[in-house]
Structures are given as C-alpha cells and as structure tokens.
Design a protein around this motif. Sequence first.
Motif, short mmCIF file in Angstrom:
data_model
loop_
_atom_site.label_atom_id
_atom_site.label_comp_id
_atom_site.label_asym_id
_atom_site.label_seq_id
_atom_site.Cartn_x
_atom_site.Cartn_y
_atom_site.Cartn_z
N PHE A 61 0.82 -1.21 0.00
CA PHE A 61 0.00 0.00 0.00
C PHE A 61 0.86 1.26 0.00
O PHE A 61 0.60 2.22 -0.74
N CYS A 176 -1.44 8.03 3.25
CA CYS A 176 -2.14 8.46 2.02
C CYS A 176 -1.69 9.83 1.52
O CYS A 176 -2.19 10.30 0.50
N ALA A 183 4.63 9.06 -2.71
CA ALA A 183 4.00 8.81 -1.42
C ALA A 183 4.90 9.23 -0.26
O ALA A 183 6.10 8.94 -0.26
N HIS A 200 -5.18 7.33 11.02
CA HIS A 200 -5.97 6.87 9.88
C HIS A 200 -6.47 5.44 10.05
O HIS A 200 -7.51 5.07 9.50
N LEU A 271 -9.23 2.31 3.19
CA LEU A 271 -8.61 3.60 3.53
C LEU A 271 -8.77 4.68 2.44
O LEU A 271 -9.01 5.84 2.78
N PRO A 272 -8.64 4.38 1.16
CA PRO A 272 -8.81 5.45 0.16
C PRO A 272 -10.16 6.16 0.29
O PRO A 272 -10.22 7.40 0.19
N ALA A 275 -9.98 8.34 3.49
CA ALA A 275 -9.11 9.50 3.33
C ALA A 275 -9.81 10.59 2.52
O ALA A 275 -9.69 11.79 2.84
N ALA A 307 -3.74 14.16 3.72
CA ALA A 307 -4.79 13.24 4.15
C ALA A 307 -5.08 13.62 5.60
O ALA A 307 -4.56 13.04 6.54
#
Length: 418
Positions: A61, A176, A183, A200, A271-272, A275, A307
Amino acid sequence: MGSDLAMLPRLARDLTEPEPIPEAGIARACELMRSGRLFRYGEMGADQNDVALLEQEFAAFVGRRYCIAVNSGGAALCLALKVLDLQPGEPVLVNGFTLAPVPGAILHAGGRPVLVEIGPDYVIDCTDLRAKARASGARILLLSHMRGHIADMDAVMAACDELGLLLVEDCAHALCAAWDGRAIGTFGTAAAFSAQTYKHLNAGEGGFLVLDDDDRTARAILQSGSYMLHGQHRSAPAADVMSRWEEQTPNFSMRMTALAAALLRPQLHDLPRRAARWNAIHDRLGAAIARSQHVRLPARSPKERYAATSVQFSLLGFGDDEIAAVLERCAARGLPIKWFGAGRQRGFTSAPRHWRYAGEQGPMAQTHATLAGLCDIRTPLSLTVQDCDLAAEILREAIETIVSARAETGKTGRAATG
C-alpha cells in the motif's frame, strides 16, 4: 458567559468518536478470541498469520519493500533509529512541531533530540535545519509530518543530500499523503506509521516500520521480537540474510498482536474512501473557518497531497488570555479545540518548552511564536456538512465576541504570528 450562550446552537457531536471497526474485522477478532491464539507467531506453524498478511499488504500500500508491524508508532520510530545504528547520546534532528512521543522515541533509542525550528506554515525550517545539523554533527533527521502538514520535500531532500543526513519519516498523520506524486513514507531510509485510535487506522495501539534495505529489515524483525520464528514473516528478506543477524540482534518485544492485525486489515482496504471523506470534511471546515479575518490557515503547496484527520489554524493578534477565552466559549457550545500555545501541556498537545527531558534546546523563538496561536480541531468521519458549518460558526462567533470585548475595554492583543 452562560446566559448569553444559552440560546445559541450547540455542536451535538463527539469529536473523539472513531468510526466503527468494519464487520469483517470484528468477525475475525471474534474467531481469534474464541481460539485464544492472539500471539502473532505459532510454534506449530504460522497458523495465525493475520500480522504477516497485514505487513505484506501495508508494504504494498505504501510502496516499500518491507514492513514490520509493532505495538505503537513510537516503537516503530525507535526501531528505525536502532537499525540506523544510533549510538548512546548521539544527536538526532527533529522539527519542533510534533508530539511528545517523537522526541520520546529518540530518547528511547538512546539518542539526544536536537530540535529544529518550524516556520509560519508549521513545517520544518530548512535554514535552521542546516545550522543545527552543522552545529550538532547529527547524521539523522527524524522528520515529523505533524498533523499531516508536508514540508517542501524537494528542499528537505536537497538539505539531506548536502549534509549527508539519513532521513526517518514520522508518518503517524500522513498515511495516504504525497509530495509531487510520490508517497510520503517513501522518501526516507525508513518511515514509521501509527495505528493508534486517532490516526488513519485504528487498532487502539499499533505501528508499522517500512524499509527497503535487506539487512536493516532483518535486524528490525529480530529486534521487534520474532524469537526464532522469523520464517513466519511474509514481508522479509531471504533466510540467509536473517541468519547472519539472528545471533547478534537483541529482542525488544515490540510485536503487534494478531488481534490488532485482524482489526486493521479491512480498514487498510477501505482507507482510500476514508481518506477522501476526511479531506472533504477538512476542506469544508477549513474554508468556513478562514472566513474570519482573525484566522490564518497554513499555506499548502500545489505539490502536496494531504490526508487530514484534523484542521489546524492560527489565531492572529490574540493574547494568551484572549485565546483561552475564545476556546472556553467554543467549549461551552460543544466545540473542543486544542491549543499548542498553552502554558501547560494538556491532552495530546505540547510544545518544546514542555519537553524538559529533551535537554536544553535554546529559546526556539520562531517555533514558539508559531505555536502561540496554533489551534486544532479534530474531524471525525461522522461530521456532516451541517456539523462543519456549525463548528465554524461557533468559532467565528467566539472570536468576534472576544474582539468586541477587547474594543470595549481598550485592550490590544498580541502581535499576529505568521
């Protein structure tokens, strides 16, 4: 104050409210509890592989080769410093806007924090970074992406290259996030993430160390507390790399439990979406707060993708008593606001002057001037558009009330910071 607030609407939302654990995580946690097998390793084989799977998934990820799951973000930072061969009393550079566990991790690893100034937008001052690096002889920068504010990583990496600094990223608030498409958590030699409830991902406690180097990863696995069961790791270097370190590396017992991993795996997959929701809340609330001429939000570069799980802003031109009065009025209407400039550390907020255990750091005047008016509102995913608008209205009303009271008494606030 009570009488004039009685007729005003209150925010009826608990800002400490986390999102529920996904049903898949609850179901898997119940399976583990019924089995009693909560330890990440099994002497009869890797039958409880939740942590190993999570490590593999988390590394993919973030975009790093390896991940080691541990019991906290602070433990991940400590391990990062250990595998960089931090020596007793060795200086480690760290930006002055962060939370107490970050200098704490430096001390836990045996090092000595050297605090670097921040600027008005809450991120590290690269001019002071160069000065402190040369004066201290430090070879490691622990860069805290505090509250998800991303420094100019082009400038930071240029300074690290120029000074020969090894970079460790504290990404507790930056999962994120990205800089110029890359990243956050992939810039440093190592990076640490947190799974504490208000981050998160939520396991109550937990953390991740991500790396690319085979030997450092082998040492981190062993130091995290793998005993002789490191073959059960899916995110690990080859067996020959592990074997050359296993009799030279101490066990620090920093393992993540299978139960924590079971709670985290479905959250990582979701999570996406989360976020994006967090950022929508941040942007709505931030824009509404910024309508006050007495509030400044930090500038963000177009290269930054954040994020956010909270909103930070600076109150401009207010004395300490006035800020306290603003926040008291907000609290009376159900809006708790954290203040990094308070004289005493409280809850999750503190400033360099409170970290006496870190040793003498000098005045840190620029940092404390920025923190003097820096406030923070937590933004749970349960906040609605109406909640965001009401929270901003509560803050603006409190500000205008205190400004009006100042005008009546002829008082003037402290000069604006930032």
